[in-house]
Design a protein around this motif. Sequence first.
Motif, PDB file in Angstrom:
ATOM      1  N   ASN A   4       0.709  -1.234   0.008  1.00  7.43           N
ATOM      2  CA  ASN A   4      -0.022  -0.100   0.053  1.00  7.43           C
ATOM      3  C   ASN A   4       0.799   1.159  -0.053  1.00  7.43           C
ATOM      4  N   TYR A   5       1.849   1.311   0.958  1.00  6.86           N
ATOM      5  CA  TYR A   5       2.914   2.283   0.961  1.00  6.86           C
ATOM      6  C   TYR A   5       3.660   2.699  -0.563  1.00  6.86           C
ATOM      7  N   TYR A   6       3.860   1.530  -0.749  1.00  5.30           N
ATOM      8  CA  TYR A   6       4.834   1.600  -2.384  1.00  5.30           C
ATOM      9  C   TYR A   6       3.712   2.181  -3.295  1.00  5.30           C
ATOM     10  N   ALA A   7       2.384   1.574  -3.928  1.00  2.83           N
ATOM     11  CA  ALA A   7       1.630   2.221  -4.638  1.00  2.83           C
ATOM     12  C   ALA A   7       1.447   3.708  -4.192  1.00  2.83           C
ATOM     13  N   ARG A   8       1.177   4.160  -3.062  1.00  2.00           N
ATOM     14  CA  ARG A   8       1.194   5.433  -2.761  1.00  2.00           C
ATOM     15  C   ARG A   8       2.365   6.370  -3.141  1.00  2.00           C
ATOM     16  N   MET A   9       3.460   5.676  -2.799  1.00  2.50           N
ATOM     17  CA  MET A   9       4.606   6.487  -3.165  1.00  2.50           C
ATOM     18  C   MET A   9       4.695   6.774  -4.611  1.00  2.50           C
ATOM     19  N   LEU A  10       4.332   5.769  -5.455  1.00  4.22           N
ATOM     20  CA  LEU A  10       4.526   5.969  -6.913  1.00  4.22           C
ATOM     21  C   LEU A  10       3.518   6.938  -7.447  1.00  4.22           C
ATOM     22  N   ASP A  11       2.287   7.187  -6.639  1.00  2.00           N
ATOM     23  CA  ASP A  11       1.355   7.949  -6.913  1.00  2.00           C
ATOM     24  C   ASP A  11       1.887   9.349  -6.695  1.00  2.00           C
TER      25      ASP A  11
ATOM     26  N   MET B 254       2.002  -2.963 -10.390  1.00  2.00           N
ATOM     27  CA  MET B 254       1.870  -1.460 -10.235  1.00  2.00           C
ATOM     28  C   MET B 254       2.468  -0.673 -11.211  1.00  2.00           C
ATOM     29  N   CYS B 255       3.608  -1.042 -11.747  1.00  5.11           N
ATOM     30  CA  CYS B 255       4.135  -0.399 -13.003  1.00  5.11           C
ATOM     31  C   CYS B 255       3.445  -0.343 -14.105  1.00  5.11           C
ATOM     32  N   ALA B 256       3.072  -1.582 -14.544  1.00  2.84           N
ATOM     33  CA  ALA B 256       1.855  -1.648 -15.563  1.00  2.84           C
ATOM     34  C   ALA B 256       0.670  -0.843 -15.600  1.00  2.84           C
ATOM     35  N   GLU B 257       0.096  -0.475 -14.166  1.00  4.50           N
ATOM     36  CA  GLU B 257      -0.897   0.396 -14.093  1.00  4.50           C
ATOM     37  C   GLU B 257      -0.754   1.690 -14.193  1.00  4.50           C
ATOM     38  N   ARG B 258       0.546   2.114 -13.805  1.00  4.10           N
ATOM     39  CA  ARG B 258       0.965   3.452 -13.751  1.00  4.10           C
ATOM     40  C   ARG B 258       1.768   4.072 -14.872  1.00  4.10           C
ATOM     41  N   GLY B 259       2.078   3.263 -15.816  1.00  4.23           N
ATOM     42  CA  GLY B 259       2.895   3.435 -16.882  1.00  4.23           C
ATOM     43  C   GLY B 259       4.374   3.746 -16.615  1.00  4.23           C
ATOM     44  N   CYS B 260       4.932   2.988 -15.511  1.00  4.69           N
ATOM     45  CA  CYS B 260       6.235   3.139 -15.141  1.00  4.69           C
ATOM     46  C   CYS B 260       7.075   1.856 -15.808  1.00  4.69           C
ATOM     47  N   TYR B 261       8.300   2.204 -16.086  1.00  6.90           N
ATOM     48  CA  TYR B 261       9.251   1.106 -16.281  1.00  6.90           C
ATOM     49  C   TYR B 261       9.555   0.436 -15.606  1.00  6.90           C
ATOM     50  N   PHE B 262       9.532  -1.041 -15.478  1.00  7.25           N
ATOM     51  CA  PHE B 262      10.092  -1.804 -14.687  1.00  7.25           C
ATOM     52  C   PHE B 262      11.227  -2.610 -14.973  1.00  7.25           C
ATOM     53  N   LEU B 263      12.401  -2.638 -14.210  1.00  4.84           N
ATOM     54  CA  LEU B 263      13.765  -3.213 -14.392  1.00  4.84           C
ATOM     55  C   LEU B 263      13.766  -4.340 -13.225  1.00  4.84           C
ATOM     56  N   ASP B 264      13.968  -5.700 -13.960  1.00  2.69           N
ATOM     57  CA  ASP B 264      14.202  -6.660 -13.176  1.00  2.69           C
ATOM     58  C   ASP B 264      15.675  -6.864 -12.628  1.00  2.69           C
ATOM     59  N   LEU B 265      16.237  -5.758 -11.733  1.00  3.68           N
ATOM     60  CA  LEU B 265      17.386  -5.893 -11.395  1.00  3.68           C
ATOM     61  C   LEU B 265      17.739  -7.337 -10.684  1.00  3.68           C
ATOM     62  N   ASN B 266      16.724  -7.710  -9.744  1.00  5.58           N
ATOM     63  CA  ASN B 266      17.086  -9.020  -8.725  1.00  5.58           C
ATOM     64  C   ASN B 266      17.511 -10.247  -9.639  1.00  5.58           C
ATOM     65  N   ALA B 267      17.045 -10.310 -11.038  1.00  2.76           N
ATOM     66  CA  ALA B 267      17.455 -11.560 -11.654  1.00  2.76           C
ATOM     67  C   ALA B 267      18.857 -11.424 -12.085  1.00  2.76           C
ATOM     68  N   GLU B 268      19.389 -10.219 -12.293  1.00  8.38           N
ATOM     69  CA  GLU B 268      20.675  -9.914 -12.551  1.00  8.38           C
ATOM     70  C   GLU B 268      21.757 -10.148 -11.301  1.00  8.38           C
ATOM     71  N   PHE B 269      21.334 -10.058 -10.216  1.00  2.98           N
ATOM     72  CA  PHE B 269      22.167 -10.360  -9.069  1.00  2.98           C
ATOM     73  C   PHE B 269      21.806 -11.573  -8.376  1.00  2.98           C
ATOM     74  N   SER B 270      20.968 -12.384  -8.565  1.00  3.47           N
ATOM     75  CA  SER B 270      20.669 -13.629  -7.898  1.00  3.47           C
ATOM     76  C   SER B 270      20.954 -14.839  -8.476  1.00  3.47           C
ATOM     77  N   ASP B 271      21.169 -15.862  -7.814  1.00  5.78           N
ATOM     78  CA  ASP B 271      21.686 -17.183  -8.194  1.00  5.78           C
ATOM     79  C   ASP B 271      20.329 -18.138  -8.491  1.00  5.78           C
TER      80      ASP B 271
END
Length: 387
Positions: A256-263, A309-326
């Motif tokens: 909820n806070y994350y969505a409010r932050m983006l808004d 949330m990014c898809a709903e608000r028109g934000c770019y989403f970067l899957d950074l975690n996939a680059e750093f995880s095993d």
Amino acid sequence: MPTPQRPDRPRRSRPQTEYNWQEGWARPEPPRRNSPQQPSRRPPLTPEQQRALARRARERRRRRRRTLIAGTAGGILLLSGIITLLLPKSVAGEATQPESASTGSTQLVAPLPYGGADGNSSSDTAAQAINWGTVGPAQQTAENGYTYTAAPAAPTALSEFGRVETSWFADAAFLGDSLTAGFCENEYNIDVGGALICGYEGVSPNTIVNRTTAKNPDRGEEVALDVLTQAQPAKLYILIGTNALVSTGNDESFLNYYARMLDELRTALPNTALYVQSILAATQETVEDDAPGLAPDRLASINASIQSMCAERGCYFLDLNAEFSDESGYLLADYAQPDGIHLTVSGYNKWVSYLCTHVPYNKNNPYQAGSTYYLSDDVKQLLADIP
């Protein structure tokens, strides 16, 4: 008694032939026009007249050919129209779509573009939530019974696309916790093209929403949202949430806070493209000992929600975690500090390299020499001259 006399009647004169008795001749009968005995008095044609006659003859032949072709074409069109009228509608190309057995309505594939007309998902039209089951071409409405067998899906994440130089970040800002603070001059001083670094130790989405004062390593105490509102960067990279997720059991509140932050950011920065980075995992040892909330399965669920949330608000989403995880979803030890959460200098270099290869395409991007989409100065000048 005297006999009555008849009145004299005028005598009709006969046509006389003109004779000349002295010379002994009579006027001959005029010869007939086509008499073979009489030679033609028409003078011979000049070369110019002959060529004119030939041209007129050729023109007459052309007119006859054109008339023949036009008549043939008209006949073919008339014949095809008659055949079309006689054929059944299903053969003539007017068949209706078969009805679906499940819905009883027409099935129609209706692909739609994602994002705005310029392909930028951060445009105003893409910033609103999209119901893919109700939008589409104007002629496909609920009244005529159309449904969709294939609807476009929002892109899962911004994919790899060329490689830009770090000057790409000159008009950007970075917002986040202590991970982001590592870019600051007083930390690791990582080269991100002079971007504005809004990194603060211990912050979470609620810190941004509540406008809580936080400490930046370079500038000291400040309110992040006020700094960004004043700067109005063209791009904003966001990585925040690790501090709030170390413990378990607060997923709904966090989201909820994350969505409010983006808004809040969207309202304060209407012309800024938002790049939301997935929250990074921790090493397996750290998860088991100190940070159970950063377990791979929970983190995958949280990042999936952020992506929505990014898809709903028109934000770019970067899957950074996939680059750093095993393979198991834990942070790779090669890039982790001893605490298992923060990154080493090599980790930051990898982070910057990832960001440089995950940007939306634009011909004016500062692509590195030799990389995909790189344009030399000469080619750029040629493109600049094109209106």
